[in-house]
Write a protein that holds these residues in place. Structure first.
Motif, PDB file in Angstrom:
ATOM      1  N   ALA A  77       0.802  -1.223   0.000  1.00 38.40           N
ATOM      2  CA  ALA A  77       0.000   0.000   0.000  1.00 38.40           C
ATOM      3  C   ALA A  77       0.839   1.278   0.000  1.00 38.40           C
ATOM      4  O   ALA A  77       0.515   2.218  -0.738  1.00 38.40           O
ATOM      5  N   PRO A  78       1.920   1.384   0.775  1.00 39.72           N
ATOM      6  CA  PRO A  78       2.686   2.642   0.767  1.00 39.72           C
ATOM      7  C   PRO A  78       3.341   2.941  -0.580  1.00 39.72           C
ATOM      8  O   PRO A  78       3.688   4.089  -0.855  1.00 39.72           O
ATOM      9  N   ASN A  79       3.512   1.927  -1.447  1.00 40.54           N
ATOM     10  CA  ASN A  79       4.169   2.130  -2.738  1.00 40.54           C
ATOM     11  C   ASN A  79       3.208   2.524  -3.851  1.00 40.54           C
ATOM     12  O   ASN A  79       3.641   2.806  -4.965  1.00 40.54           O
ATOM     13  N   LEU A  80       1.911   2.547  -3.573  1.00 35.19           N
ATOM     14  CA  LEU A  80       0.919   2.866  -4.601  1.00 35.19           C
ATOM     15  C   LEU A  80       0.961   4.347  -4.946  1.00 35.19           C
ATOM     16  O   LEU A  80       0.939   5.203  -4.070  1.00 35.19           O
ATOM     17  N   ILE A  81       1.055   4.619  -6.227  1.00 35.93           N
ATOM     18  CA  ILE A  81       1.017   5.989  -6.725  1.00 35.93           C
ATOM     19  C   ILE A  81      -0.133   6.069  -7.720  1.00 35.93           C
ATOM     20  O   ILE A  81      -0.119   5.386  -8.743  1.00 35.93           O
ATOM     21  N   MET A  82      -1.150   6.874  -7.411  1.00 37.84           N
ATOM     22  CA  MET A  82      -2.267   7.016  -8.327  1.00 37.84           C
ATOM     23  C   MET A  82      -1.746   7.623  -9.632  1.00 37.84           C
ATOM     24  O   MET A  82      -0.968   8.568  -9.606  1.00 37.84           O
ATOM     25  N   GLY A  83      -2.137   7.032 -10.738  1.00 37.86           N
ATOM     26  CA  GLY A  83      -1.624   7.431 -12.040  1.00 37.86           C
ATOM     27  C   GLY A  83      -0.621   6.411 -12.568  1.00 37.86           C
ATOM     28  O   GLY A  83      -0.391   6.309 -13.756  1.00 37.86           O
ATOM     29  N   ASN A  84      -0.031   5.651 -11.661  1.00 39.92           N
ATOM     30  CA  ASN A  84       0.854   4.557 -12.043  1.00 39.92           C
ATOM     31  C   ASN A  84       0.346   3.279 -11.380  1.00 39.92           C
ATOM     32  O   ASN A  84       1.120   2.415 -11.005  1.00 39.92           O
ATOM     33  N   ASN A  85      -0.961   3.204 -11.226  1.00 40.44           N
ATOM     34  CA  ASN A  85      -1.573   2.121 -10.474  1.00 40.44           C
ATOM     35  C   ASN A  85      -2.200   1.075 -11.387  1.00 40.44           C
ATOM     36  O   ASN A  85      -3.277   0.577 -11.136  1.00 40.44           O
ATOM     37  N   PHE A  86      -1.464   0.733 -12.451  1.00 40.74           N
ATOM     38  CA  PHE A  86      -1.960  -0.302 -13.348  1.00 40.74           C
ATOM     39  C   PHE A  86      -0.798  -1.169 -13.797  1.00 40.74           C
ATOM     40  O   PHE A  86       0.366  -0.774 -13.723  1.00 40.74           O
ATOM     41  N   SER A  87      -1.120  -2.370 -14.222  1.00 38.90           N
ATOM     42  CA  SER A  87      -0.146  -3.296 -14.796  1.00 38.90           C
ATOM     43  C   SER A  87      -0.731  -3.860 -16.068  1.00 38.90           C
ATOM     44  O   SER A  87      -1.953  -3.923 -16.231  1.00 38.90           O
ATOM     45  N   ILE A  88       0.143  -4.285 -16.942  1.00 46.47           N
ATOM     46  CA  ILE A  88      -0.285  -5.037 -18.109  1.00 46.47           C
ATOM     47  C   ILE A  88      -0.219  -6.503 -17.708  1.00 46.47           C
ATOM     48  O   ILE A  88       0.831  -6.991 -17.285  1.00 46.47           O
ATOM     49  N   SER A  89      -1.336  -7.192 -17.807  1.00 44.60           N
ATOM     50  CA  SER A  89      -1.426  -8.593 -17.412  1.00 44.60           C
ATOM     51  C   SER A  89      -1.440  -9.466 -18.656  1.00 44.60           C
ATOM     52  O   SER A  89      -2.294  -9.304 -19.523  1.00 44.60           O
ATOM     53  N   VAL A  90      -0.485 -10.388 -18.719  1.00 38.32           N
ATOM     54  CA  VAL A  90      -0.370 -11.302 -19.856  1.00 38.32           C
ATOM     55  C   VAL A  90      -0.721 -12.695 -19.376  1.00 38.32           C
ATOM     56  O   VAL A  90      -0.141 -13.190 -18.401  1.00 38.32           O
ATOM     57  N   ASN A  91      -1.684 -13.331 -20.030  1.00 39.63           N
ATOM     58  CA  ASN A  91      -2.054 -14.699 -19.701  1.00 39.63           C
ATOM     59  C   ASN A  91      -1.499 -15.621 -20.790  1.00 39.63           C
ATOM     60  O   ASN A  91      -1.956 -15.582 -21.925  1.00 39.63           O
ATOM     61  N   ALA A  92      -0.486 -16.400 -20.439  1.00 39.36           N
ATOM     62  CA  ALA A  92       0.193 -17.275 -21.391  1.00 39.36           C
ATOM     63  C   ALA A  92      -0.583 -18.569 -21.592  1.00 39.36           C
ATOM     64  O   ALA A  92      -1.380 -18.973 -20.749  1.00 39.36           O
ATOM     65  N   GLU A  93      -0.321 -19.216 -22.725  1.00 40.56           N
ATOM     66  CA  GLU A  93      -0.993 -20.480 -23.036  1.00 40.56           C
ATOM     67  C   GLU A  93      -0.243 -21.699 -22.519  1.00 40.56           C
ATOM     68  O   GLU A  93      -0.767 -22.802 -22.563  1.00 40.56           O
ATOM     69  N   SER A  94       0.991 -21.510 -22.040  1.00 37.16           N
ATOM     70  CA  SER A  94       1.767 -22.618 -21.483  1.00 37.16           C
ATOM     71  C   SER A  94       2.745 -22.074 -20.455  1.00 37.16           C
ATOM     72  O   SER A  94       3.051 -20.874 -20.429  1.00 37.16           O
ATOM     73  N   ARG A  95       3.241 -22.966 -19.636  1.00 38.75           N
ATOM     74  CA  ARG A  95       4.250 -22.598 -18.639  1.00 38.75           C
ATOM     75  C   ARG A  95       5.518 -22.093 -19.340  1.00 38.75           C
ATOM     76  O   ARG A  95       6.141 -21.135 -18.899  1.00 38.75           O
ATOM     77  N   PRO A 114       9.015 -13.344  -8.432  1.00 39.32           N
ATOM     78  CA  PRO A 114       9.460 -14.272  -9.479  1.00 39.32           C
ATOM     79  C   PRO A 114       8.332 -15.227  -9.859  1.00 39.32           C
ATOM     80  O   PRO A 114       7.370 -15.405  -9.101  1.00 39.32           O
ATOM     81  N   MET A 115       8.448 -15.840 -11.016  1.00 42.45           N
ATOM     82  CA  MET A 115       7.443 -16.824 -11.432  1.00 42.45           C
ATOM     83  C   MET A 115       7.418 -17.955 -10.410  1.00 42.45           C
ATOM     84  O   MET A 115       8.464 -18.516 -10.072  1.00 42.45           O
ATOM     85  N   GLU A 116       6.222 -18.239  -9.901  1.00 39.22           N
ATOM     86  CA  GLU A 116       6.072 -19.310  -8.913  1.00 39.22           C
ATOM     87  C   GLU A 116       4.636 -19.795  -8.896  1.00 39.22           C
ATOM     88  O   GLU A 116       3.721 -19.129  -9.372  1.00 39.22           O
ATOM     89  N   GLU A 117       4.457 -20.977  -8.334  1.00 41.11           N
ATOM     90  CA  GLU A 117       3.116 -21.532  -8.156  1.00 41.11           C
ATOM     91  C   GLU A 117       2.398 -20.711  -7.091  1.00 41.11           C
ATOM     92  O   GLU A 117       3.009 -20.306  -6.105  1.00 41.11           O
ATOM     93  N   PHE A 119      -1.262 -20.021  -4.556  1.00 37.82           N
ATOM     94  CA  PHE A 119      -2.270 -20.775  -3.815  1.00 37.82           C
ATOM     95  C   PHE A 119      -3.543 -20.981  -4.627  1.00 37.82           C
ATOM     96  O   PHE A 119      -4.321 -21.878  -4.353  1.00 37.82           O
ATOM     97  N   TRP A 120      -3.784 -20.148  -5.657  1.00 37.59           N
ATOM     98  CA  TRP A 120      -4.995 -20.317  -6.461  1.00 37.59           C
ATOM     99  C   TRP A 120      -4.753 -21.233  -7.662  1.00 37.59           C
ATOM    100  O   TRP A 120      -5.643 -21.435  -8.478  1.00 37.59           O
ATOM    101  N   GLY A 121      -3.547 -21.783  -7.780  1.00 33.54           N
ATOM    102  CA  GLY A 121      -3.287 -22.792  -8.795  1.00 33.54           C
ATOM    103  C   GLY A 121      -2.624 -22.291 -10.061  1.00 33.54           C
ATOM    104  O   GLY A 121      -2.399 -23.063 -10.984  1.00 33.54           O
ATOM    105  N   ALA A 122      -2.290 -21.015 -10.134  1.00 32.43           N
ATOM    106  CA  ALA A 122      -1.651 -20.467 -11.331  1.00 32.43           C
ATOM    107  C   ALA A 122      -0.136 -20.382 -11.130  1.00 32.43           C
ATOM    108  O   ALA A 122       0.363 -20.390 -10.008  1.00 32.43           O
ATOM    109  N   TYR A 123       0.561 -20.287 -12.228  1.00 29.43           N
ATOM    110  CA  TYR A 123       1.991 -20.002 -12.261  1.00 29.43           C
ATOM    111  C   TYR A 123       2.078 -18.523 -12.598  1.00 29.43           C
ATOM    112  O   TYR A 123       1.592 -18.097 -13.654  1.00 29.43           O
ATOM    113  N   PHE A 124       2.663 -17.699 -11.711  1.00 29.64           N
ATOM    114  CA  PHE A 124       2.464 -16.261 -11.771  1.00 29.64           C
ATOM    115  C   PHE A 124       3.709 -15.507 -11.315  1.00 29.64           C
ATOM    116  O   PHE A 124       4.420 -15.961 -10.424  1.00 29.64           O
ATOM    117  N   GLY A 125       3.964 -14.341 -11.930  1.00 32.11           N
ATOM    118  CA  GLY A 125       5.051 -13.475 -11.503  1.00 32.11           C
ATOM    119  C   GLY A 125       4.780 -12.028 -11.879  1.00 32.11           C
ATOM    120  O   GLY A 125       3.931 -11.745 -12.737  1.00 32.11           O
TER     121      GLY A 125
END
Length: 149
Positions: A77-95, A114-117, A119-125
């Motif tokens: 929360a302390p690192n949030l800057i309004m105006g830079n509060n978005f990410s581009i999310s890429v959903n890959a088709e394979s690991r 880093p990319m890791e498994e 708790f919701w079952g995705a491989y994510f980073g």
């Protein structure tokens, strides 16, 4: 081929913002979850003031586009800057594609998770690339998925 969507981060008003977006775009949330619903990370419980904040929400806008978001919670929360509060999310088709995209885009950048498994079952980073753009890379392994987009 990977899909790309925008991921918005809020300072405690994610639910209010997404309810507004839903009133305009229509549709339903396939998933909405709070920090209080997630399992403890590294044995640490979520702070009481963060329990009702949104950990993740998705709102389909079209067949191709999903608006996603969360509240900045816990230590972020302390690192949030309004105006830079978005990410581009890429959903890959394979690991393998997820690793290739993560490694390529994060070169000379700053890796925040880093990319890791997960708790919701995705491989994510997550990372900021060398130009300061925030990215999320995700692979939903169909054999490991729980009820989560």
């Amino acid at each position: 081929m990977a899909t790309v969507n925008i991921y918005l981060t809020f300072n405690g008003n994610c639910r209010e913002a997404f309810d507004f977006y839903k009133s305009v775009f229509g549709g339903e949330y396939p998933y909405i979850g709070t920090f209080g619903e997630m399992p403890p990370a590294d044995g640490q419980e979520v702070k009481e003031e963060d329990r009702d904040k949104i950990m993740h929400v998705t709102l389909p806008i079209s067949q191709e586009t999903i608006l996603m978001g969360s509240d900045a919670g816990c230590d972020h929360a302390p690192n949030l800057i309004m105006g830079n509060n978005f990410s581009i999310s890429v959903n890959a088709e394979s690991r393998e594609e997820a690793d290739r995209l993560f490694n390529g885009l994060s070169a000379d950048g700053k890796i925040t998770m880093p990319m890791e498994e997960t708790f919701w079952g995705a491989y994510f980073g997550m990372f900021a690339d060398q130009f300061g753009i925030n990215w999320m890379v995700n692979y939903d392994d169909p054999s490991k998925m729980q009820q989560h987009p």
